[in-house]
Scaffold this motif. Structure first.
Motif, mmCIF file in Angstrom:
data_model
loop_
_atom_site.group_PDB
_atom_site.id
_atom_site.type_symbol
_atom_site.label_atom_id
_atom_site.label_comp_id
_atom_site.label_asym_id
_atom_site.label_seq_id
_atom_site.Cartn_x
_atom_site.Cartn_y
_atom_site.Cartn_z
ATOM 1 N N PRO A 94 0.759 -1.297 -0.106
ATOM 2 C CA PRO A 94 0.440 -0.078 0.201
ATOM 3 C C PRO A 94 0.644 1.462 -0.250
ATOM 4 O O PRO A 94 2.358 1.420 0.478
ATOM 5 N N LEU A 95 -0.045 2.118 -0.772
ATOM 6 C CA LEU A 95 0.935 3.632 -1.084
ATOM 7 C C LEU A 95 1.484 4.292 -0.160
ATOM 8 O O LEU A 95 2.830 4.638 1.029
ATOM 9 N N GLY A 96 0.600 4.305 1.323
ATOM 10 C CA GLY A 96 0.881 4.898 2.480
ATOM 11 C C GLY A 96 2.645 4.253 3.386
ATOM 12 O O GLY A 96 2.235 4.382 4.557
ATOM 13 N N TRP A 97 2.436 2.898 2.775
ATOM 14 C CA TRP A 97 3.100 2.023 4.072
ATOM 15 C C TRP A 97 4.729 2.495 3.299
ATOM 16 O O TRP A 97 5.711 2.440 3.683
ATOM 17 N N LEU A 98 4.703 3.618 2.154
ATOM 18 C CA LEU A 98 6.379 4.139 1.166
ATOM 19 C C LEU A 98 6.453 5.209 1.762
ATOM 20 O O LEU A 98 5.820 6.129 2.245
ATOM 21 N N LYS A 125 8.912 8.532 -0.318
ATOM 22 C CA LYS A 125 8.919 8.873 -1.215
ATOM 23 C C LYS A 125 10.071 8.283 -2.373
ATOM 24 O O LYS A 125 10.324 8.028 -3.029
ATOM 25 N N PHE A 167 9.416 5.253 -4.410
ATOM 26 C CA PHE A 167 8.622 5.455 -5.593
ATOM 27 C C PHE A 167 9.765 6.150 -6.307
ATOM 28 O O PHE A 167 9.600 5.236 -8.255
ATOM 29 N N ILE A 191 -2.383 -2.286 -9.007
ATOM 30 C CA ILE A 191 -1.866 -2.780 -8.303
ATOM 31 C C ILE A 191 -0.923 -1.916 -6.971
ATOM 32 O O ILE A 191 -1.268 -0.731 -7.544
ATOM 33 N N PRO A 192 -0.860 -1.876 -6.068
ATOM 34 C CA PRO A 192 -0.465 -0.933 -5.134
ATOM 35 C C PRO A 192 0.794 -0.325 -5.635
ATOM 36 O O PRO A 192 1.907 -1.453 -6.278
ATOM 37 N N GLY A 193 1.788 -0.136 -4.617
ATOM 38 C CA GLY A 193 3.027 0.471 -4.454
ATOM 39 C C GLY A 193 3.747 2.021 -5.805
ATOM 40 O O GLY A 193 2.348 2.407 -5.991
ATOM 41 N N TYR A 197 -3.914 0.937 9.390
ATOM 42 C CA TYR A 197 -4.344 -0.043 8.585
ATOM 43 C C TYR A 197 -4.874 -1.396 8.799
ATOM 44 O O TYR A 197 -5.411 -2.425 8.638
#
Lengths: 246, 246
Positions: free
Chosen positions: B121-125, B127, B130, B172-174, B239
């Motif tokens: 999930p984006l919220g786990w990453l 900058k 990416f 897909i996430p990420g 989450y």
């Protein structure tokens, strides 16, 4: 039969009236953080939401932008200086926002800041030119969003990402379209992810608007002419002088 | 009237027959550079084009990948080691290609190399997560393409960029989708730009193929489980454990 149809039409009208009547209340309770408030959309939005009584946290790239905005708005509006491509700056601003909004959380985040980048043919650019525009328009937006996301979730708020019509139709040269396409992917992925937490994600896809940023066509023409004369001989030969007249 | 229709149908059939008969000749004259030939699509394509007599320049990320490919192909095929996210590596390989192809130019460039990145999930990453996937899948492709573009233009060749169905539907996430959306924008912009020089640009948008890369679903499940336990408490709370069971 006709009675049933009539009843359905009435139900539909009642539903639409109900939906339209759900105008947001207690605007003065709500915090909104907006990036890129020096000029253009961000600037206009900050002023409008301030007028409607919201608690606007406006981030500007320049001190001058922040000062000018302050002059035109109420004492409710607070400004901060933010270069969204600078991670340290982003995380210190996120701490400031967290401190200001406290337990209320952040009801609105508007990711508006962006740069056009070099609007010249791809063959004239290097990897770093693309990195630069991605670093602001895409990675900067990602960074701001992820840094403020817990606060938005706390308020069951909403996120509005300013994409562009160029986020769907890459009809200008340079790296801008790559970044805006990425914004579309980021926003759509995020939208589904945070829906479970009561957070809405929207995008805005402006076309050619007369904001303080020069129109794309003017920028493209100027960039192209300026850059052409700096090109290495090989690239100049390939594209040719007549490319400028197209 | 019917005679006109008949004539049109015959014309159409003749045109289609003509189009289909334009199969490429002199394959053995032509150089093709392919990235990511260690496994998967790049590997299969290198072997197939080698079999059909083309002069394949296959870049691999690892020595081992290059050695294995060499064993399965003719002596025509040449390999080189390339990490497309490393600018210096890209420019030295571009020089090598220029030296090999000489005045013939590069008839084909297949940008296939890529990584899945962190599919969580984006919220786990952050900058940087990416940036990493963009640096390979998008900026690496841009770098390779721009470095070889003059050679492709010389041969009036073609460029094939491997995008993904995820380049249109970010399901897909990420950060993978952000990069592949960018690939679509890059390819479409480039396509129009180099059309004047007789160069064609195509994209391939594979769905779920059984290449040596593990299937996305498996990777997503594993990444998500592994990463969850490393999250800061705040993110973990938002989450929740049940997120893993979704």
């Amino acid at each position: 039969m006709w009675l049933v149809v009539l009843a359905l039409v009435v139900l539909l009208l009642v539903y639409r009236w109900h939906r339209q009547s759900r105008i947001l209340e207690n605007l003065s309770d709500k915090y909104v953080f907006i990036t890129g408030c020096d000029t253009g959309f961000g600037n206009s939005l900050a002023k409008q939401l301030d007028k409607r009584g919201m608690k606007v946290l406006a981030s500007c790239l320049t001190e001058k932008g922040a000062e000018n905005l302050k002059k035109e708005t109420s004492s409710r509006l607070q400004t901060t200086i933010l270069d969204i491509s600078d991670s340290k700056n982003v995380s210190s601003v996120a701490e400031w926002v967290s401190h200001v909004v406290g337990d209320k959380g952040l009801w609105g985040l508007v990711n508006n800041a962006g740069i056009p980048g070099q609007l010249v043919p791809l063959g004239w650019l290097k990897k770093n030119d693309f990195l630069k525009v991605l670093d602001v328009n895409l990675l900067g937006m990602v960074d701001v969003t992820l840094s403020l996301l817990p606060l938005v979730i706390k308020a069951k708020g909403r996120i509005v990402n300013v994409s562009s019509v160029i986020g769907r139709l890459p009809v200008i040269p340079g790296g801008y379209a790559l970044a805006k396409f990425g914004v579309e992917a980021f926003s759509d992925t995020l939208r589904r992810e945070v829906n479970d937490f009561g957070v809405k994600v929207s995008i805005v896809e402006p076309g050619a608007f007369n904001t303080n940023i020069q129109s794309f066509l003017t920028v493209i023409k100027k960039n192209t002419e300026d850059k052409f004369h700096l090109l290495p001989a090989e690239t100049k030969n390939i594209y040719g002088e007549q490319y400028l007249k197209k």
